[in-house]
Design a protein around this motif. Structure first.
Motif, PDB file in Angstrom:
ATOM      1  N   GLY A  50       0.786  -1.071   0.009  1.00  0.00           N
ATOM      2  CA  GLY A  50      -0.027  -0.053   0.044  1.00  0.00           C
ATOM      3  C   GLY A  50       0.876   1.306  -0.041  1.00  0.00           C
ATOM      4  O   GLY A  50       0.458   2.289  -0.646  1.00  0.00           O
ATOM      5  N   ARG A  51       2.125   1.333   0.868  1.00  0.00           N
ATOM      6  CA  ARG A  51       2.723   2.437   0.600  1.00  0.00           C
ATOM      7  C   ARG A  51       3.376   2.556  -0.725  1.00  0.00           C
ATOM      8  O   ARG A  51       3.513   3.800  -1.075  1.00  0.00           O
ATOM      9  CB  ARG A  51       3.894   2.141   1.728  1.00  0.00           C
ATOM     10  N   PHE A  52       3.868   1.647  -1.308  1.00  0.00           N
ATOM     11  CA  PHE A  52       4.355   1.766  -2.654  1.00  0.00           C
ATOM     12  C   PHE A  52       3.339   2.136  -3.752  1.00  0.00           C
ATOM     13  O   PHE A  52       3.760   2.931  -4.685  1.00  0.00           O
ATOM     14  CB  PHE A  52       5.029   0.303  -3.278  1.00  0.00           C
ATOM     15  N   LEU A  53       2.201   1.721  -3.447  1.00  0.00           N
ATOM     16  CA  LEU A  53       1.123   2.359  -4.319  1.00  0.00           C
ATOM     17  C   LEU A  53       0.681   3.595  -4.193  1.00  0.00           C
ATOM     18  O   LEU A  53       0.594   4.499  -5.071  1.00  0.00           O
ATOM     19  CB  LEU A  53      -0.176   1.146  -4.074  1.00  0.00           C
ATOM     20  N   LYS A  54       0.818   4.036  -2.861  1.00  0.00           N
ATOM     21  CA  LYS A  54       0.662   5.359  -2.579  1.00  0.00           C
ATOM     22  C   LYS A  54       1.894   6.211  -3.235  1.00  0.00           C
ATOM     23  O   LYS A  54       1.501   7.427  -3.864  1.00  0.00           O
ATOM     24  CB  LYS A  54       0.450   5.725  -1.153  1.00  0.00           C
ATOM     25  N   ALA A  55       2.901   5.731  -3.043  1.00  0.00           N
ATOM     26  CA  ALA A  55       3.952   6.653  -3.467  1.00  0.00           C
ATOM     27  C   ALA A  55       4.054   6.811  -5.207  1.00  0.00           C
ATOM     28  O   ALA A  55       4.356   7.667  -5.750  1.00  0.00           O
ATOM     29  CB  ALA A  55       5.488   6.179  -3.103  1.00  0.00           C
ATOM     30  N   LYS A  62       3.679   0.844 -12.061  1.00  0.00           N
ATOM     31  CA  LYS A  62       4.857   1.162 -11.312  1.00  0.00           C
ATOM     32  C   LYS A  62       5.219   0.986  -9.821  1.00  0.00           C
ATOM     33  O   LYS A  62       6.431   0.817  -9.755  1.00  0.00           O
ATOM     34  CB  LYS A  62       4.641   2.986 -11.690  1.00  0.00           C
ATOM     35  N   ALA A  63       4.220   0.566  -9.263  1.00  0.00           N
ATOM     36  CA  ALA A  63       4.360   0.097  -7.769  1.00  0.00           C
ATOM     37  C   ALA A  63       5.103  -1.363  -7.879  1.00  0.00           C
ATOM     38  O   ALA A  63       5.777  -1.400  -7.179  1.00  0.00           O
ATOM     39  CB  ALA A  63       2.947   0.036  -7.206  1.00  0.00           C
ATOM     40  N   ALA A  64       4.709  -2.045  -8.655  1.00  0.00           N
ATOM     41  CA  ALA A  64       5.250  -3.397  -9.036  1.00  0.00           C
ATOM     42  C   ALA A  64       6.630  -3.242  -9.477  1.00  0.00           C
ATOM     43  O   ALA A  64       7.528  -4.090  -9.113  1.00  0.00           O
ATOM     44  CB  ALA A  64       4.410  -4.086  -9.852  1.00  0.00           C
ATOM     45  N   LYS A  65       7.088  -2.513 -10.315  1.00  0.00           N
ATOM     46  CA  LYS A  65       8.404  -2.301 -10.963  1.00  0.00           C
ATOM     47  C   LYS A  65       9.261  -1.847  -9.820  1.00  0.00           C
ATOM     48  O   LYS A  65      10.312  -2.275  -9.404  1.00  0.00           O
ATOM     49  CB  LYS A  65       8.399  -1.348 -12.066  1.00  0.00           C
ATOM     50  N   GLN A  66       8.813  -0.706  -8.906  1.00  0.00           N
ATOM     51  CA  GLN A  66       9.645  -0.199  -7.798  1.00  0.00           C
ATOM     52  C   GLN A  66       9.733  -1.176  -6.639  1.00  0.00           C
ATOM     53  O   GLN A  66      10.821  -1.525  -6.099  1.00  0.00           O
ATOM     54  CB  GLN A  66       9.065   1.048  -7.342  1.00  0.00           C
ATOM     55  N   LEU A  67       8.863  -2.077  -6.276  1.00  0.00           N
ATOM     56  CA  LEU A  67       8.804  -2.954  -5.318  1.00  0.00           C
ATOM     57  C   LEU A  67       9.638  -4.116  -5.713  1.00  0.00           C
ATOM     58  O   LEU A  67      10.619  -4.832  -5.134  1.00  0.00           O
ATOM     59  CB  LEU A  67       7.439  -3.569  -5.101  1.00  0.00           C
ATOM     60  N   LYS A 143       1.809  -1.156  15.760  1.00  0.00           N
ATOM     61  CA  LYS A 143       1.284  -1.571  14.688  1.00  0.00           C
ATOM     62  C   LYS A 143       0.471  -0.410  13.868  1.00  0.00           C
ATOM     63  O   LYS A 143       0.389  -0.648  12.778  1.00  0.00           O
ATOM     64  CB  LYS A 143       0.187  -2.471  15.108  1.00  0.00           C
ATOM     65  N   SER A 144       0.004   0.558  14.587  1.00  0.00           N
ATOM     66  CA  SER A 144      -0.707   1.716  14.152  1.00  0.00           C
ATOM     67  C   SER A 144       0.357   2.686  13.522  1.00  0.00           C
ATOM     68  O   SER A 144      -0.294   3.625  12.979  1.00  0.00           O
ATOM     69  CB  SER A 144      -1.483   2.251  15.016  1.00  0.00           C
ATOM     70  N   VAL A 145       1.454   2.515  13.506  1.00  0.00           N
ATOM     71  CA  VAL A 145       2.611   3.878  13.343  1.00  0.00           C
ATOM     72  C   VAL A 145       3.503   3.177  12.004  1.00  0.00           C
ATOM     73  O   VAL A 145       3.949   2.043  12.030  1.00  0.00           O
ATOM     74  CB  VAL A 145       3.682   4.016  14.272  1.00  0.00           C
ATOM     75  N   GLU A 146       3.390   4.075  11.140  1.00  0.00           N
ATOM     76  CA  GLU A 146       4.302   3.732   9.882  1.00  0.00           C
ATOM     77  C   GLU A 146       5.561   4.635   9.503  1.00  0.00           C
ATOM     78  O   GLU A 146       6.112   4.205   8.391  1.00  0.00           O
ATOM     79  CB  GLU A 146       3.335   3.694   8.738  1.00  0.00           C
ATOM     80  N   GLN A 147       5.504   5.871  10.202  1.00  0.00           N
ATOM     81  CA  GLN A 147       6.457   6.742   9.724  1.00  0.00           C
ATOM     82  C   GLN A 147       7.423   7.168  10.883  1.00  0.00           C
ATOM     83  O   GLN A 147       7.285   6.748  12.017  1.00  0.00           O
ATOM     84  CB  GLN A 147       5.544   8.219   9.268  1.00  0.00           C
ATOM     85  N   LEU A 148       8.570   7.684  10.492  1.00  0.00           N
ATOM     86  CA  LEU A 148       9.556   8.166  11.686  1.00  0.00           C
ATOM     87  C   LEU A 148      10.103   9.328  11.172  1.00  0.00           C
ATOM     88  O   LEU A 148       9.782   9.843   9.909  1.00  0.00           O
ATOM     89  CB  LEU A 148      10.644   7.114  11.351  1.00  0.00           C
ATOM     90  N   PRO A 179       9.370   3.915   0.758  1.00  0.00           N
ATOM     91  CA  PRO A 179       8.315   4.968   0.533  1.00  0.00           C
ATOM     92  C   PRO A 179       7.387   4.941   1.590  1.00  0.00           C
ATOM     93  O   PRO A 179       6.947   4.216   2.060  1.00  0.00           O
ATOM     94  CB  PRO A 179       7.996   4.485  -0.907  1.00  0.00           C
ATOM     95  N   GLY A 180       7.149   6.349   1.839  1.00  0.00           N
ATOM     96  CA  GLY A 180       5.986   6.425   2.976  1.00  0.00           C
ATOM     97  C   GLY A 180       6.374   6.477   4.230  1.00  0.00           C
ATOM     98  O   GLY A 180       5.647   6.464   5.137  1.00  0.00           O
TER      99      GLY A 180
END
Length: 421
Positions: A50-55, A62-67, A143-148, A179-180
């Motif tokens: 989901g983070r790669f898709l949002k980026a 494009k998300a599959a290629k970057q991943l 679990k609810s945190v994704e960023q730093l 990403p993200g």
């Protein structure tokens, strides 16, 4: 009301179903050439895809290629085999570590890389240190945190280009392979030429919009957080009368041919000395050899020489007497009509003519105060002293290495037993 709630819930369910379908489409494209390994399957969970898709703006291809590129990069770098034993000197010096978590449970990562680090290390080794620190921060997330949040301390650098190489490499690594994950990045005390280089480079960096430059000198007036001071504060240079030793009656007074002054031991002012204009024996100045004239006493009249006095001070009494003229002024005979006078009018500012007049104050606040206020919640992490044991306690296996697996008590007991034989 019930129909509205039902429609909103149905729209939310349809949106989540669309996102799940996109995630499945990305995973389907990844499994086409070859099946994923167990570690790759664990890495490519729903939140990661989901983070790669949002980026990539919800673009599946494009998300599959970057991943796919990220998975090959992690395999070549050996991210799954990073341990703390490889960076023992960097961890001991506190070059890169997780300082703690902010109010929203986001980990705060601090990088204090020295200028001569790349002289003895390669760029790949710095990338491995960066990835290791990010992996430790991700392990400490809830679990609810994704960023730093990342703090780059550039106070050890004197070369703007040298620090630019490290910063650009770190931001590109985070943007392409994490990403993200980055919420905000702060560059603290960069070299003097760094802002000019950053203006030409930031257009080519994806994460430049969330990267802010701040100066630690702007926060000297803030109190120390948690009762600690990382840097020695400058002592006050204000005059302290108690620090002057007293040597009898001679200390504290001074006389000259013009005036006398005394050091104040009772007034807490910026000027610890003050003029004394009272008639005291200790302030007698003038020729004392001729007994006829006698000593000259300081008074408000002779405290200053008449050669330097202004005519107003000399003729104060006469000025007060002759202030009002003896002959009255003539009365006004002509009454002016102000209604008939046409004054030039300044046109009112229009939004179409100059829109900057209406947003000038807001732009000023956004450039200085907004950046300053955004760094205040993370100032305590920047000032907090580094503790290696606290940082190592955040590492979970296998990142912690053998030191985190073997507890300190077992290691001390093993050393004491081995020393007996």
């Amino acid at each position: 009301m019930g129909n509205k709630d039902h429609s909103s819930s149905s729209s939310a369910q349809s949106q989540t179903q669309i996102e799940k379908n996109r995630v499945e489409a990305v995973l389907h494209l990844l499994r086409k050439p070859s099946p994923l390994t167990l570690k790759q399957e664990k890495f490519c969970n729903e939140a990661c895809v989901g983070r790669f898709l949002k980026a990539k703006g919800d673009n599946v291809k494009k998300a599959a290629k970057q991943l796919r590129a990220c998975l090959s990069w992690r395999e070549n770098l050996g991210v799954d085999h990073l341990i703390a034993d490889e960076f023992s000197s960097e961890i001991a010096d506190g070059m890169a570590y997780v300082a703690g978590h902010d109010d929203r449970s986001r980990p705060v990562v601090i990088f204090r890389i020295k200028q001569d680090y790349l002289k003895f290390r390669s760029q790949k080794q710095f990338t491995r240190l960066l990835v290791f620190t990010l992996e430790v921060a991700i392990q400490t997330m809830a679990k609810s945190v994704e960023q730093l949040i990342v703090l780059f301390d550039a106070s050890f650098f004197r070369s703007a280009s040298g620090f630019m190489n490290i910063l650009v490499a770190a931001l590109k690594t985070i943007g392409e392979h994490y990403p993200g994950r980055l919420h905000k990045a702060f560059v603290i005390d960069p070299p003097s030429l760094f802002p000019y280089l950053w203006k030409g480079v930031k257009a080519f960096i994806e994460l430049s919009s969330i990267t802010t430059m701040v100066s630690s000198l702007d926060f000297d007036d803030f109190p120390d957080f948690n009762h600690f001071t990382p840097y020695s504060r400058a002592t006050s240079f204000r005059y302290n009368p108690s620090s002057v030793p007293s040597k009898g009656a001679k200390v504290g007074s001074c006389s000259s041919s013009r005036f006398s002054f005394t050091v104040s031991h009772h007034f807490d002012s910026l000027k610890p000395w003050y003029l004394t204009l009272t008639d005291k024996p200790s302030f007698k100045v003038g020729p004392t050899s001729t007994p006829v004239l006698g000593p000259a006493l300081i008074s408000p009249v002779n405290a200053r020489s008449y050669s330097f006095a202004s005519p107003t001070a000399r003729n104060m009494n006469t000025l007060r007497k002759n202030f009002f003229p003896s002959t009255p002024l003539p009365q006004k005979t002509q009454v002016m009509d102000h209604s008939g006078v046409s004054h030039p009018r300044t046109p009112k500012p229009s939004f179409l003519h100059s829109p900057a007049l209406f947003f000038k104050k807001e732009c000023h606040l956004s450039k200085t105060d907004k950046c300053r206020e955004s760094f205040i919640p993370f100032l305590r992490f920047y000032r907090r002293p580094y503790d290696e044991m606290i940082y190592r306690s955040k590492m979970k296996p296998p990142l912690g290495g053998l030191i985190s697996i073997v507890s300190p008590q077992i290691r001390r007991r093993h050393m004491s037993v081995s020393q007996r034989y």
